[in-house]
Design a protein around this motif. Structure first.
Motif, PDB file in Angstrom:
ATOM      1  N   HIS A 102       0.832  -1.201   0.000  1.00 53.85           N
ATOM      2  CA  HIS A 102       0.000   0.000   0.000  1.00 53.85           C
ATOM      3  C   HIS A 102       0.869   1.255   0.000  1.00 53.85           C
ATOM      4  CE1 HIS A 102      -3.401  -2.313   2.322  1.00 53.85           C
ATOM      5  NE2 HIS A 102      -3.203  -2.780   1.098  1.00 53.85           N
ATOM      6  N   ILE A 103       0.650   2.123  -0.979  1.00 50.56           N
ATOM      7  CA  ILE A 103       1.351   3.402  -1.049  1.00 50.56           C
ATOM      8  C   ILE A 103       0.315   4.505  -1.225  1.00 50.56           C
ATOM      9  CG2 ILE A 103       3.121   4.781  -2.219  1.00 50.56           C
ATOM     10  CD1 ILE A 103       4.300   2.202  -1.138  1.00 50.56           C
ATOM     11  N   ALA A 119      -2.695   7.231  -4.783  1.00 51.51           N
ATOM     12  CA  ALA A 119      -2.653   5.918  -4.125  1.00 51.51           C
ATOM     13  C   ALA A 119      -2.376   4.813  -5.134  1.00 51.51           C
ATOM     14  CB  ALA A 119      -3.969   5.642  -3.401  1.00 51.51           C
ATOM     15  N   VAL A 120      -1.646   3.822  -4.668  1.00 53.38           N
ATOM     16  CA  VAL A 120      -1.364   2.631  -5.478  1.00 53.38           C
ATOM     17  C   VAL A 120      -1.415   1.412  -4.565  1.00 53.38           C
ATOM     18  CG1 VAL A 120       0.289   1.427  -6.958  1.00 53.38           C
ATOM     19  CG2 VAL A 120       0.098   3.918  -7.088  1.00 53.38           C
ATOM     20  N   VAL A 121      -2.087   0.380  -5.030  1.00 52.64           N
ATOM     21  CA  VAL A 121      -2.087  -0.915  -4.340  1.00 52.64           C
ATOM     22  C   VAL A 121      -1.390  -1.918  -5.247  1.00 52.64           C
ATOM     23  CG1 VAL A 121      -3.507  -2.839  -3.548  1.00 52.64           C
ATOM     24  CG2 VAL A 121      -4.171  -0.499  -2.989  1.00 52.64           C
ATOM     25  N   GLY A 122      -0.329  -2.501  -4.749  1.00 52.82           N
ATOM     26  CA  GLY A 122       0.381  -3.521  -5.511  1.00 52.82           C
ATOM     27  C   GLY A 122      -0.036  -4.908  -5.061  1.00 52.82           C
ATOM     28  N   TYR A 130      -2.685  -1.348  -8.931  1.00 50.89           N
ATOM     29  CA  TYR A 130      -3.936  -0.617  -9.147  1.00 50.89           C
ATOM     30  C   TYR A 130      -3.707   0.803  -8.655  1.00 50.89           C
ATOM     31  CZ  TYR A 130      -6.027  -5.222  -9.787  1.00 50.89           C
ATOM     32  OH  TYR A 130      -6.329  -6.496 -10.244  1.00 50.89           O
ATOM     33  N   THR A 131      -3.946   1.795  -9.525  1.00 55.25           N
ATOM     34  CA  THR A 131      -3.673   3.171  -9.157  1.00 55.25           C
ATOM     35  C   THR A 131      -4.957   3.994  -9.088  1.00 55.25           C
ATOM     36  OG1 THR A 131      -3.455   4.324 -11.283  1.00 55.25           O
ATOM     37  CG2 THR A 131      -1.624   2.893 -10.618  1.00 55.25           C
ATOM     38  N   ALA A 208      -4.332   3.603   1.164  1.00 58.21           N
ATOM     39  CA  ALA A 208      -4.271   3.364  -0.283  1.00 58.21           C
ATOM     40  C   ALA A 208      -5.510   2.633  -0.799  1.00 58.21           C
ATOM     41  CB  ALA A 208      -2.996   2.593  -0.636  1.00 58.21           C
ATOM     42  N   PRO A 209      -5.965   1.543  -0.159  1.00 58.00           N
ATOM     43  CA  PRO A 209      -7.177   0.877  -0.647  1.00 58.00           C
ATOM     44  C   PRO A 209      -8.402   1.792  -0.667  1.00 58.00           C
ATOM     45  CG  PRO A 209      -6.013  -0.555   0.861  1.00 58.00           C
ATOM     46  CD  PRO A 209      -5.335   0.777   0.936  1.00 58.00           C
TER      47      PRO A 209
END
Length: 256
Positions: A102-103, A119-122, A130-131, A208-209
């Motif tokens: 989570h970023i 936000a980005v979820v890797g 997912y951005t 992030a989510p």
């Protein structure tokens, strides 16, 4: 210099690749008793790598990480990154795929939900990110709604939810999924319809989510229907609903 979204994507990919490398170089212990520490070691490994990247690209920014110290200056700052280097250490350590990176970037001047501007979820196990800039919109609710919960901390109201949805929709499918990021991705991909968590977690689990879900057209709020505030002195988040819009009132009627 990378823009904030480019940096967030770079960080999520870098951490995802690092976790893959960690697992290849350090096989999961066969003894169950050693897996908790294995997950902690992977989490710290990802954290250390991310902090080096922040030092390189954003040396003046504050970073709130699950694995780091809380930079109290963030409460007066205009920017603070909220990250989870490995959300779902248990699932990572037990060779499951429902863990995530989570970023998120909180900005005081942001007009976005909960002031998360980027936000980005890797999802390392799937090789995807997912951005907040490119996530797809969610589909309509499944004929029999699907609820996601945390296996270790299901909502206390789950019996009420099941009873209400059984009567209203003729059933409810309930599935345990690990990371909050993994849950949001499952809803975005059409594999579920809502997520309820009322037993509490921390800002890095959600920041992030939350933004990814919002950009996909999902509702994210507390059980009173109010926006969730982030970058607070108390980092606990006590209750969260993530759902397709048409289910919000139904969840309320289920007395969540």
């Amino acid at each position: 210099m990378l823009e904030d979204l480019e940096l967030a994507s770079h960080l999520a990919l870098t951490a995802s690749n690092a976790l893959d490398t960690f697992k290849k170089e350090n096989p999961i212990p066969s003894e169950l008793s050693k897996r908790k520490q294995y997950g902690k070691d992977a989490d710290k490994y990802s954290h250390n790598l991310l902090m080096k990247e922040f030092e390189k690209y954003r040396p003046d920014d504050l970073v709130l990480s699950e694995e780091g110290e809380d930079p109290k200056k963030r409460l007066e700052s205009s920017r603070c990154w909220i990250i989870d280097p490995l959300d779902g250490t248990f699932y990572f350590a037990n060779d499951r795929k429902d863990y995530a990176v989570h970023i998120a970037l909180w900005e005081k001047v942001s007009n976005e939900l909960s002031k998360i501007s980027v936000a980005v979820v890797g999802m390392p196990a799937y090789g995807k990110i997912y951005t907040s800039a490119s996530v797809k919109n969610v589909d309509s609710v499944n004929k029999i709604p699907r609820l996601l919960v945390s296996g270790s901390r299901p909502p206390l109201e789950m019996p009420k939810i099941i009873e209400y949805f059984d009567e209203k929709f003729g059933g409810l499918e309930v599935k345990s999924v690990g990371s909050v990021g993994a849950k949001v991705v499952q809803i975005i991909e059409g594999n579920a319809d809502f997520y309820v968590h009322t037993t509490g977690f921390y800002e890095w689990d959600l920041a992030a989510p939350l933004a990814i879900a919002h950009k996909a057209g999902l509702v994210v709020c507390d059980k009173r229907g109010e926006e969730i505030k982030l970058n607070k002195e108390n980092l606990r988040v006590e209750n969260v609903i993530v759902c397709k819009k048409e289910l919000l009132e139904e969840i309320g009627r289920a007395h969540v």
